[in-house]
Design a protein around this motif. Structure first.
Motif, PDB file in Angstrom:
ATOM      1  N   PHE B 101       0.832  -1.203   0.000  1.00 46.47           N
ATOM      2  CA  PHE B 101       0.000   0.000   0.000  1.00 46.47           C
ATOM      3  C   PHE B 101       0.870   1.259   0.000  1.00 46.47           C
ATOM      4  O   PHE B 101       0.632   2.196  -0.771  1.00 46.47           O
ATOM      5  CB  PHE B 101      -0.930  -0.054   1.222  1.00 46.47           C
ATOM      6  N   LEU B 102       1.904   1.267   0.831  1.00 40.55           N
ATOM      7  CA  LEU B 102       2.737   2.468   0.921  1.00 40.55           C
ATOM      8  C   LEU B 102       3.537   2.704  -0.357  1.00 40.55           C
ATOM      9  O   LEU B 102       3.814   3.840  -0.731  1.00 40.55           O
ATOM     10  CB  LEU B 102       3.667   2.388   2.135  1.00 40.55           C
ATOM     11  N   ARG B 103       3.870   1.613  -1.043  1.00 36.85           N
ATOM     12  CA  ARG B 103       4.589   1.775  -2.294  1.00 36.85           C
ATOM     13  C   ARG B 103       3.683   2.445  -3.334  1.00 36.85           C
ATOM     14  O   ARG B 103       4.095   3.357  -4.050  1.00 36.85           O
ATOM     15  CB  ARG B 103       5.070   0.416  -2.803  1.00 36.85           C
ATOM     16  N   GLN B 104       2.424   2.004  -3.371  1.00 36.79           N
ATOM     17  CA  GLN B 104       1.466   2.628  -4.293  1.00 36.79           C
ATOM     18  C   GLN B 104       1.272   4.097  -3.951  1.00 36.79           C
ATOM     19  O   GLN B 104       1.236   4.961  -4.831  1.00 36.79           O
ATOM     20  CB  GLN B 104       0.099   1.935  -4.179  1.00 36.79           C
ATOM     21  N   ALA B 105       1.126   4.369  -2.642  1.00 35.73           N
ATOM     22  CA  ALA B 105       0.894   5.744  -2.202  1.00 35.73           C
ATOM     23  C   ALA B 105       2.100   6.622  -2.545  1.00 35.73           C
ATOM     24  O   ALA B 105       1.957   7.749  -3.026  1.00 35.73           O
ATOM     25  CB  ALA B 105       0.615   5.764  -0.701  1.00 35.73           C
ATOM     26  N   TYR B 106       3.279   6.052  -2.328  1.00 35.00           N
ATOM     27  CA  TYR B 106       4.506   6.805  -2.628  1.00 35.00           C
ATOM     28  C   TYR B 106       4.578   7.135  -4.116  1.00 35.00           C
ATOM     29  O   TYR B 106       4.910   8.250  -4.521  1.00 35.00           O
ATOM     30  CB  TYR B 106       5.737   5.994  -2.193  1.00 35.00           C
ATOM     31  N   ARG B 107       4.257   6.134  -4.924  1.00 37.32           N
ATOM     32  CA  ARG B 107       4.334   6.350  -6.378  1.00 37.32           C
ATOM     33  C   ARG B 107       3.342   7.395  -6.837  1.00 37.32           C
ATOM     34  O   ARG B 107       3.636   8.210  -7.711  1.00 37.32           O
ATOM     35  CB  ARG B 107       4.107   5.037  -7.108  1.00 37.32           C
ATOM     36  N   ALA B 108       2.161   7.393  -6.227  1.00 39.75           N
ATOM     37  CA  ALA B 108       1.155   8.397  -6.596  1.00 39.75           C
ATOM     38  C   ALA B 108       1.646   9.796  -6.208  1.00 39.75           C
ATOM     39  O   ALA B 108       1.502  10.756  -6.954  1.00 39.75           O
ATOM     40  CB  ALA B 108      -0.168   8.086  -5.909  1.00 39.75           C
ATOM     41  N   PHE B 110       4.775  10.902  -5.778  1.00 42.42           N
ATOM     42  CA  PHE B 110       5.975  11.434  -6.443  1.00 42.42           C
ATOM     43  C   PHE B 110       6.070  11.038  -7.912  1.00 42.42           C
ATOM     44  O   PHE B 110       7.154  11.017  -8.483  1.00 42.42           O
ATOM     45  CB  PHE B 110       7.231  10.989  -5.677  1.00 42.42           C
ATOM     46  N   GLU B 111       4.932  10.751  -8.501  1.00 40.99           N
ATOM     47  CA  GLU B 111       4.912  10.366  -9.905  1.00 40.99           C
ATOM     48  C   GLU B 111       5.553  11.458 -10.765  1.00 40.99           C
ATOM     49  O   GLU B 111       5.266  12.642 -10.594  1.00 40.99           O
ATOM     50  CB  GLU B 111       3.462  10.137 -10.368  1.00 40.99           C
ATOM     51  N   GLY B 112       6.429  11.046 -11.661  1.00 41.06           N
ATOM     52  CA  GLY B 112       7.042  12.001 -12.580  1.00 41.06           C
ATOM     53  C   GLY B 112       8.205  12.787 -11.982  1.00 41.06           C
ATOM     54  O   GLY B 112       8.825  13.583 -12.671  1.00 41.06           O
ATOM     55  N   GLN B 113       8.505  12.585 -10.687  1.00 46.00           N
ATOM     56  CA  GLN B 113       9.644  13.291 -10.100  1.00 46.00           C
ATOM     57  C   GLN B 113      10.862  12.367 -10.127  1.00 46.00           C
ATOM     58  O   GLN B 113      10.987  11.466  -9.304  1.00 46.00           O
ATOM     59  CB  GLN B 113       9.320  13.721  -8.672  1.00 46.00           C
ATOM     60  N   LYS B 114      11.720  12.642 -11.071  1.00 45.09           N
ATOM     61  CA  LYS B 114      12.837  11.730 -11.359  1.00 45.09           C
ATOM     62  C   LYS B 114      13.693  11.386 -10.149  1.00 45.09           C
ATOM     63  O   LYS B 114      14.040  10.232  -9.922  1.00 45.09           O
ATOM     64  CB  LYS B 114      13.718  12.328 -12.456  1.00 45.09           C
ATOM     65  N   THR B 115      13.992  12.417  -9.348  1.00 46.28           N
ATOM     66  CA  THR B 115      14.915  12.181  -8.236  1.00 46.28           C
ATOM     67  C   THR B 115      14.279  11.381  -7.108  1.00 46.28           C
ATOM     68  O   THR B 115      14.956  10.927  -6.198  1.00 46.28           O
ATOM     69  CB  THR B 115      15.408  13.517  -7.648  1.00 46.28           C
ATOM     70  N   LYS B 116      12.955  11.228  -7.141  1.00 49.75           N
ATOM     71  CA  LYS B 116      12.261  10.547  -6.062  1.00 49.75           C
ATOM     72  C   LYS B 116      11.940   9.078  -6.364  1.00 49.75           C
ATOM     73  O   LYS B 116      11.226   8.434  -5.613  1.00 49.75           O
ATOM     74  CB  LYS B 116      10.943  11.280  -5.737  1.00 49.75           C
ATOM     75  N   GLN B 117      12.422   8.567  -7.492  1.00 48.46           N
ATOM     76  CA  GLN B 117      12.058   7.195  -7.863  1.00 48.46           C
ATOM     77  C   GLN B 117      13.038   6.177  -7.275  1.00 48.46           C
ATOM     78  O   GLN B 117      14.229   6.421  -7.181  1.00 48.46           O
ATOM     79  CB  GLN B 117      12.024   7.051  -9.389  1.00 48.46           C
ATOM     80  N   PHE B 118      12.472   5.029  -6.910  1.00 48.56           N
ATOM     81  CA  PHE B 118      13.299   3.901  -6.470  1.00 48.56           C
ATOM     82  C   PHE B 118      13.444   2.929  -7.635  1.00 48.56           C
ATOM     83  O   PHE B 118      12.504   2.711  -8.386  1.00 48.56           O
ATOM     84  CB  PHE B 118      12.665   3.188  -5.280  1.00 48.56           C
ATOM     85  N   SER B 120      13.797  -0.274  -7.644  1.00 48.22           N
ATOM     86  CA  SER B 120      13.140  -1.572  -7.553  1.00 48.22           C
ATOM     87  C   SER B 120      12.240  -1.615  -6.326  1.00 48.22           C
ATOM     88  O   SER B 120      12.310  -0.755  -5.458  1.00 48.22           O
ATOM     89  CB  SER B 120      14.192  -2.669  -7.429  1.00 48.22           C
ATOM     90  N   VAL B 121      11.397  -2.639  -6.300  1.00 51.13           N
ATOM     91  CA  VAL B 121      10.541  -2.855  -5.130  1.00 51.13           C
ATOM     92  C   VAL B 121      11.415  -3.007  -3.885  1.00 51.13           C
ATOM     93  O   VAL B 121      11.127  -2.471  -2.825  1.00 51.13           O
ATOM     94  CB  VAL B 121       9.697  -4.136  -5.314  1.00 51.13           C
ATOM     95  N   LEU B 122      12.494  -3.730  -4.078  1.00 51.69           N
ATOM     96  CA  LEU B 122      13.386  -4.008  -2.960  1.00 51.69           C
ATOM     97  C   LEU B 122      13.999  -2.725  -2.388  1.00 51.69           C
ATOM     98  O   LEU B 122      14.094  -2.551  -1.175  1.00 51.69           O
ATOM     99  CB  LEU B 122      14.500  -4.948  -3.428  1.00 51.69           C
ATOM    100  N   ALA B 123      14.397  -1.827  -3.293  1.00 55.27           N
ATOM    101  CA  ALA B 123      14.992  -0.561  -2.848  1.00 55.27           C
ATOM    102  C   ALA B 123      13.978   0.232  -2.028  1.00 55.27           C
ATOM    103  O   ALA B 123      14.323   0.830  -0.998  1.00 55.27           O
ATOM    104  CB  ALA B 123      15.449   0.250  -4.055  1.00 55.27           C
TER     105      ALA B 123
END
Lengths: 467, 250
Positions: B101-108, B110-118, B120-123
């Motif tokens: 759930f938190l991964r989905q929320a995080y992606r929503a 910071f979507e499109g913000q390059k510096t905020k992407q992980f 992999s799931v593991l990261a």
């Protein structure tokens, strides 16, 4: 390598999806002694099997239609073809496959070549190869995994001993029908002590000898052996026939374990009326994992007879009922011996006016002292038009037993939606998450590749369905 | 660019009943505004309205987050814009794993913000576990269903972890201290302070008690009675309230 790479194979299905245009032999609609004799003759069966069929036909005629369960008033036995024998090479038209089925294939990311196989348009060329290599692995341990016809030819004694023993023809109208006209299905024998680690997938066996709409499966797991058998597929199974009525019988010997997993996603014009039951001996364990998403009407109550001391049984049942669907599913737990235990977990999701019912029988006999049963029924309603019912029956003839029931009905709560949305998740995604979360503990019992597809499919159904 | 949450003359109805009678507040990054008041004065209504709960109808006023009109946005859009609500009673959602759930929320968020992407799931999971550790949250909770069978304290701590994950510009903490014992209050307050410092979050801290304000010093204190801000001041106002209660306004 082939064996380990289950992700692609898992998409295949039981071979039930052939259009009637391309069969080598098609019986005329309607059922008669003549049709049954023809079926038995074509399959070159022993005489005793023909006799069983004819007896079952008399029982079928004498039994009234069940007055409970789903509405069967539109089911017309005279319009059904009872035997279809596929040609060696399927040549049918991709154009005939309904667009909504194609859309689901696309959605599940199934390549077109595989789509055609699933839709019954072509034969899977590789299946013999895959089956062949697996067969060698199994053969090494003495595991027999055959079509029921092959099983009857090769192991007539075993079939004669066990056929109809736990699901007799007289059990119900549809077990009688199946016994009269069965064709296809699997025969499995696992020798004592053999642990078959890789799930047996019905798909690997199907194409050359397609199972029909009246498949008959017999599984014998000998003492201390272990097996997981999977049938079905998350991709929709298209069939031009309207009735699917199978019988599955399983014998789990002392100390053995069997899991039988069904992923049923029949096309939504089908009556799916199946009888499946296991006979479980001392310290043995039977698990039915039953996922019903397709078909128009389903009646299916996986059961077990806990006949030996310390035997265990579990039914994990998930059903999804959408528009025009009625899923009447549940379980039958029959305790005959002491210290037996059973668990029934049923989860249903109803949406767009669909109806899901739980129907369960728990019977604890006089000798089954110190036995335990737990039933948990959870229903999730996605809108006010949809419906959920539970029909539990307990028959307890022993005072030293524990029988527990829990039932909940929930709606997707505004509070849950709001909570997820307040974290940035869209309403659509939030609904899917809640539904997938609801069935998570059942889906976990599936091999990973099935679990992933199951979640995809639920997502897809939540987006408007496949008709 | 300096960020701001601007609430102007906010009036809100629920079920035909007027709850908020015109609230105005301006919150800047890093500021803590304590919102105090008796039961039923409209504190939680303010929280839910800002977050966009559909049951609360705005009859007048405006709310802006930076230049955006918050009131025309759906709850998920508000969260993506950087608004966060820590719930007084976090909802249980069985089978939805906290970490997924938190991964989905995080992606929503910071979507499109390059510096905020992980990568992999593991990261992302590692990041999550690190945050949990910092906030003294048992990492086993991350593998469980969302708030499913959590104790009251665990739920509140998870709200603070969610705040840390989503790095909000503005956060509303609705009675984050209710039902917690003194040690739990301390732990939760430490987490909140960490988040404020790290993300320069502006906070509306709704509470009944002065205790949590011993740990999180508010820059401003506002008293809400019957849907209106009746008095605003600095942290000294808390002591006065502690001594006199809300009687003089009712």
């Amino acid at each position: 390598m082939v064996i380990k790479n289950g992700a692609n194979m898992a998409r295949y299905k039981h071979g039930d999806s052939f259009s009637t245009d391309s069969y080598k032999y098609i019986s005329k609609p309607g059922l008669s002694k003549k049709v049954i004799k023809e079926i038995s003759a074509i399959k070159n069966e022993p005489k005793w099997m023909l006799e069983k069929r004819l007896q079952a036909y008399e029982i079928f005629k004498s039994k009234p239609m069940p007055s409970w369960g789903v509405d069967l008033s539109e089911l017309n036995f005279d319009q059904i073809r009872y035997y279809l024998r596929p040609t060696d090479h399927q040549v049918s038209s991709w154009q005939d496959v309904p667009p909504e089925v194609k859309a689901t294939f696309d959605r599940l990311g199934i390549p077109e070549a595989e789509q055609k196989i699933l839709a019954g348009v072509t034969t899977q060329l590789d299946s013999e190869v895959i089956y062949g290599s697996l067969k060698n692995v199994w053969a090494k341990y003495g595991v027999e995994f055959l079509s029921m016809d092959e099983g009857l030819a090769k192991h007539a004694d075993l079939v004669k001993e066990y056929f109809g023993k736990v699901v007799p023809a007289g059990d119900n109208k549809f077990s009688a029908l199946n016994t009269a006209v069965w064709s296809g299905g699997s025969f499995v024998y696992v020798p004592p002590g053999v642990d078959v680690k890789l799930p047996l997938q019905a798909y690997f066996r199907i194409n050359a000898k397609s199972s029909g709409q009246f498949e008959r499966t017999l599984i014998i797991v000998d003492e201390g052996a272990k097996i997981h058998y999977i049938e079905g597929c998350t991709a929709p199974q298209f069939s031009s026939s309207s009735l699917h009525s199978g019988v599955i019988e399983i014998f789990v010997k002392k100390g053995a374990r069997c899991q039988y997993t069904t992923v049923q996603n029949w096309y939504k014009n089908i009556y799916n009326l199946v009888t499946q039951r296991a006979f479980v001996e001392e310290e043995a364990e039977m698990i039915w994992a039953d996922f019903n998403m397709g078909s128009k009407k389903t009646m299916k109550y996986p059961g077990f007879v806990l006949a030996g001391k310390g035997a265990k049984g579990e039914v994990l049942s998930m059903s999804l009922a959408g528009s025009g669907q009625h899923q009447d599913t549940g379980a039958k737990a029959i305790h005959l011996a002491p210290h037996t235990s059973s668990t029934i977990v049923s989860k249903s999701i109803s949406k767009d006016g669909g109806r899901a019912s739980y129907r369960g029988l728990v019977s604890v006999g006089p000798k089954a002292h110190h036995s335990k049963n737990t039933v948990v029924c959870d229903a999730l309603l996605l809108d006010p038009q949809s419906r959920s019912d539970t029909y539990p029956v307990d028959k307890v003839f022993n005072s030293q037993v524990e029988v527990q029931h829990e039932a909940t009905i929930s709606k997707i709560g505004d509070d849950q939606l709001f909570y997820l949305m307040s974290r940035g998740i869209t309403q659509k995604t939030a609904r899917k998450m809640i539904v997938n979360g609801f069935i998570e503990d059942l889906v976990r019992k599936l091999p990973l590749e099935y679990a992933v597809e199951m979640n995809d499919l639920i997502d897809h159904e939540m987006e408007g369905g496949i008709g | 660019m300096s960020s701001v949450l601007n609430i102007k003359d906010l009036q809100v109805k629920i079920d035909q009943k007027q709850i908020l009678q015109g609230i105005s507040l301006t919150v800047k990054p890093g500021e803590v505004h304590a919102i105090m008041g008796p039961n039923g004065s409209g504190k939680s209504t303010l929280a839910y309205t800002l977050t966009g709960h559909p049951a609360y109808k705005v009859t007048q006023g405006e709310v802006k987050l930076d230049k955006n009109d918050l009131l025309v946005m759906s709850p998920d859009e508000r969260a993506q814009a950087g608004l966060f609500l820590a719930f007084q009673h976090p909802t249980e959602i069985p089978g939805v794993k906290v970490q997924n759930f938190l991964r989905q929320a995080y992606r929503a968020r910071f979507e499109g913000q390059k510096t905020k992407q992980f990568g992999s799931v593991l990261a992302f999971r590692k990041h999550l576990e690190k945050l949990a550790q910092e906030l003294q949250i048992n990492p086993e909770l991350l593998k469980r269903g969302l708030n499913e069978g959590f104790s009251g304290g665990e739920k509140k701590r998870l709200e603070i972890l969610q705040m840390a994950v989503l790095e909000p510009k503005f956060a509303i903490l609705d009675e984050i201290d209710s039902g917690l014992d003194i040690d739990a209050i301390k732990a939760v307050a430490t987490g909140i302070k960490r988040n404020i410092k790290k993300y320069n979050t502006g906070v509306l801290l709704i509470t009944h008690y002065q205790r949590i304000l011993d740990y999180i010093k508010p820059n401003f204190v506002h008293v809400i009675v019957e849907g209106k801000v009746v008095e605003s001041g600095d942290k000294n106002l808390v002591k006065k309230l502690e001594a006199d209660g809300y009687q003089k306004w009712s």
